[in-house]
Write an enzyme that holds these catalytic residues in place. Structure first.
Site, PDB file in Angstrom:
ATOM      1  N   LYS A 199       0.828  -1.190   0.000  1.00  0.00           N
ATOM      2  CA  LYS A 199       0.000   0.000   0.000  1.00  0.00           C
ATOM      3  C   LYS A 199       0.872   1.253   0.000  1.00  0.00           C
ATOM      4  CE  LYS A 199      -1.094   2.143   3.674  1.00  0.00           C
ATOM      5  NZ  LYS A 199      -0.024   2.722   4.510  1.00  0.00           N
TER       6      LYS A 199
ATOM      7  N   HIS B  57       0.038  -4.949   5.850  1.00  0.00           N
ATOM      8  CA  HIS B  57       0.857  -5.684   6.820  1.00  0.00           C
ATOM      9  C   HIS B  57       0.114  -5.957   8.129  1.00  0.00           C
ATOM     10  CE1 HIS B  57       1.832  -1.715   8.549  1.00  0.00           C
ATOM     11  NE2 HIS B  57       2.333  -2.330   9.592  1.00  0.00           N
TER      12      HIS B  57
ATOM     13  N   LYS C 173      -0.043  -9.500  11.169  1.00  0.00           N
ATOM     14  CA  LYS C 173       0.260  -9.421  12.608  1.00  0.00           C
ATOM     15  C   LYS C 173      -0.366 -10.618  13.327  1.00  0.00           C
ATOM     16  CE  LYS C 173       0.620  -4.350  12.838  1.00  0.00           C
ATOM     17  NZ  LYS C 173       1.989  -4.077  13.259  1.00  0.00           N
TER      18      LYS C 173
ATOM     19  N   GLU D 135      -0.141   5.940  17.408  1.00  0.00           N
ATOM     20  CA  GLU D 135       1.314   5.879  17.222  1.00  0.00           C
ATOM     21  C   GLU D 135       1.960   7.051  17.936  1.00  0.00           C
ATOM     22  OE1 GLU D 135       2.634   4.480  13.137  1.00  0.00           O
ATOM     23  OE2 GLU D 135       0.928   5.750  12.673  1.00  0.00           O
TER      24      GLU D 135
ATOM     25  N   ASP E 294      -3.875   6.869   4.812  1.00  0.00           N
ATOM     26  CA  ASP E 294      -2.694   6.115   5.220  1.00  0.00           C
ATOM     27  C   ASP E 294      -3.043   4.934   6.136  1.00  0.00           C
ATOM     28  OD1 ASP E 294       0.192   5.799   5.384  1.00  0.00           O
ATOM     29  OD2 ASP E 294       0.051   6.512   7.455  1.00  0.00           O
TER      30      ASP E 294
ATOM     31  N   HIS F 195      -5.594  -0.499   6.937  1.00  0.00           N
ATOM     32  CA  HIS F 195      -5.430  -1.259   8.184  1.00  0.00           C
ATOM     33  C   HIS F 195      -6.711  -1.294   9.035  1.00  0.00           C
ATOM     34  CE1 HIS F 195      -1.394  -1.070   6.883  1.00  0.00           C
ATOM     35  NE2 HIS F 195      -1.049   0.070   7.455  1.00  0.00           N
TER      36      HIS F 195
ATOM     37  N   LYS G 281      -1.053  10.058  14.711  1.00  0.00           N
ATOM     38  CA  LYS G 281       0.392  10.106  14.955  1.00  0.00           C
ATOM     39  C   LYS G 281       0.641  11.034  16.135  1.00  0.00           C
ATOM     40  CE  LYS G 281       2.034   8.676  10.535  1.00  0.00           C
ATOM     41  NZ  LYS G 281       2.379   7.284  10.861  1.00  0.00           N
TER      42      LYS G 281
HETATM   43  C1  BG6 Z   1       1.950   2.142   7.573  1.00  0.00           C
HETATM   44  C2  BG6 Z   1       1.717   3.625   7.513  1.00  0.00           C
HETATM   45  O1  BG6 Z   1       1.126   1.471   6.673  1.00  0.00           O
HETATM   46  O2  BG6 Z   1       1.684   1.678   8.892  1.00  0.00           O
HETATM   47  C3  BG6 Z   1       2.575   4.357   8.523  1.00  0.00           C
HETATM   48  O3  BG6 Z   1       2.012   4.103   6.206  1.00  0.00           O
HETATM   49  C4  BG6 Z   1       2.362   3.778   9.909  1.00  0.00           C
HETATM   50  O4  BG6 Z   1       2.285   5.749   8.521  1.00  0.00           O
HETATM   51  C5  BG6 Z   1       2.515   2.263   9.892  1.00  0.00           C
HETATM   52  O5  BG6 Z   1       3.327   4.351  10.773  1.00  0.00           O
HETATM   53  C6  BG6 Z   1       2.105   1.664  11.226  1.00  0.00           C
HETATM   54  O6  BG6 Z   1       2.451   0.298  11.251  1.00  0.00           O
HETATM   55  P1  BG6 Z   1       2.699  -0.452  12.629  1.00  0.00           P
HETATM   56  O7  BG6 Z   1       2.954  -1.862  12.239  1.00  0.00           O
HETATM   57  O8  BG6 Z   1       3.875   0.218  13.276  1.00  0.00           O
HETATM   58  O9  BG6 Z   1       1.450  -0.284  13.438  1.00  0.00           O
END
Ligand code: BG6
Length: 350
Positions: free
Chosen positions: A4, A34, A38, A72, A91, A96, A196
């Site tokens: 993505k 991704h 998990k 985050e 994003d 997700h 964020k």
């Molecule tokens: C990504 C985003 O897909 O996922 C990022 O583009 C984000 O902005 C990240 O920080 C978060 O992934 P994780 O695995 O750290 O929760």
């Protein structure tokens, strides 16, 4: 394999899918989200469909609402150029968070077969009640972080980050109230939020059950808070069930909320593979179950694009929040208007 973002909107996603589809057959295309790799996300399938306990309760008759939080502590880091054209909705939510909504909301698939699981997920995406200009102000909140401190370290505001225009309207936080309109979920809000530069890094799903219909306990016994199932995706992968118990000792019936915790690190001593590790192995094995199918990506864009259009038509500034906090106060109001609160209890799943 495609990572993505798959497109910037529905049209560009379709263009990418057409181009790639012109060369490869759909079953040869692996679109990575991704989050699906998990461990705890995959565990949602085990929790729901390998236990008989939860599924009979997994509906509007017993569940009051669902919360999904992906917070985050990082800012945009060195990705300002990309992020400023994207924002939190594109994003994080379009992919997700919507995948998490699908796994929580879907009907039991007949098997773990790639098409069976993805067929059920897409039905959830198609059942999402549209958010547009008519309800945008009551169902969404956009935020943007200002300078503050995260973990005791001073950090810049979004507008001072490298590669970000000083008048940028891009959101770094979003909270939404979504509804899955079908027999199972009618009337059960799904509150989603992601941002964020928040207080702590935590991703969790909270299933809030309905209150007991009648209390036999005196008021002095304390509140019987409704049961809650918390699936913590990261950090410290865990599943917690909040129950009400009697505090031991004399002094009458004193009720207290207590956790029944399953910590994955304590229970399983195995190494936890990284999400990408799992997904790359699945590609090698030719197993696309945990990858997004073309129609899923496009269905998610259809829902998200309406929100983007509604925001664009209002061209409001995102609500400011101080870095290191839990987002703008309007996000708290979003859920409190409905008489509910965000589950912010990091100490619970210790
Ligand atoms: C990504 C985003 O897909 O996922 C990022 O583009 C984000 O902005 C990240 O920080 C978060 O992934 P994780 O695995 O750290 O929760």
């Amino acid at each position: 394999m495609l990572e993505k973002p798959i497109g910037h909107d529905l049209e560009s996603a379709r263009r990418i899918n057409d181009e790639v589809g012109g060369v490869f057959a759909e079953e040869q295309i692996y679109r990575i989200d991704h989050y699906l790799g998990k461990e705890t996300v995959q565990n949602l399938l085990a929790l729901r469909f390998a236990n008989s306990l939860f599924e009979p309760l997994w509906n509007s008759g017993h569940i009051d609402h669902v919360q999904i939080t992906v917070a985050e502590t990082v800012g945009v880091e060195s990705r300002g150029g990309y992020y400023d054209t994207s924002g939190a909705l594109r994003d994080m939510v379009q992919n997700h968070l919507m995948q998490l909504v699908c796994l929580v909301g879907m009907e039991p698939p007949v098997s773990l077969d790639k098409e069976a699981v993805r067929d059920e997920k897409i039905k959830v995406l198609r059942s999402l009640s549209p958010i547009g200009i008519e309800n945008i102000s009551t169902t969404t909140v956009r935020g943007q972080y200002r300078a503050g401190a995260v973990g005791g370290t001073a950090v810049r505001g979004y507008l001072e980050e490298e590669g970000i225009g000083s008048d940028s309207l891009t959101e770094t936080f979003v909270a939404l109230k979504a509804e899955v309109q079908n027999w199972r979920w009618s009337g059960v809000p799904f509150y989603l939020r992601t941002g964020k530069r928040m207080q702590e890094k935590v991703s969790e799903i909270v299933i809030q059950f309905r209150p007991i219909p009648h209390s036999i306990f005196p008021r002095e016994a304390g509140e019987t808070a409704p049961n809650r199932l918390v699936v913590r995706l990261q950090p410290d992968e865990a599943i917690g069930l909040h129950l009400i118990a009697k505090e031991p000792g004399p002094g009458g019936m004193r009720l207290r909320e207590v956790p029944l915790n399953l910590s994955f690190a304590q229970t399983f001593k195995n190494r936890f593979p990284d999400a990408y590790e799992r997904l790359l192995m699945d590609v090698v094995r030719g197993n696309p179950t945990l990858f997004m199918r073309r129609d899923e990506v496009e269905a998610a864009w259809i829902w998200v694009e309406r929100i983007l259009d509604a925001w664009a038509s209002r061209s409001e500034r995102p609500k400011p929040y101080i870095a290191g906090t839990s987002g703008p106060s309007q996000a708290i109001a979003l859920i409190e208007r409905d008489g509910r609160t965000w589950h912010d209890d990091p100490a619970f799943l210790a």
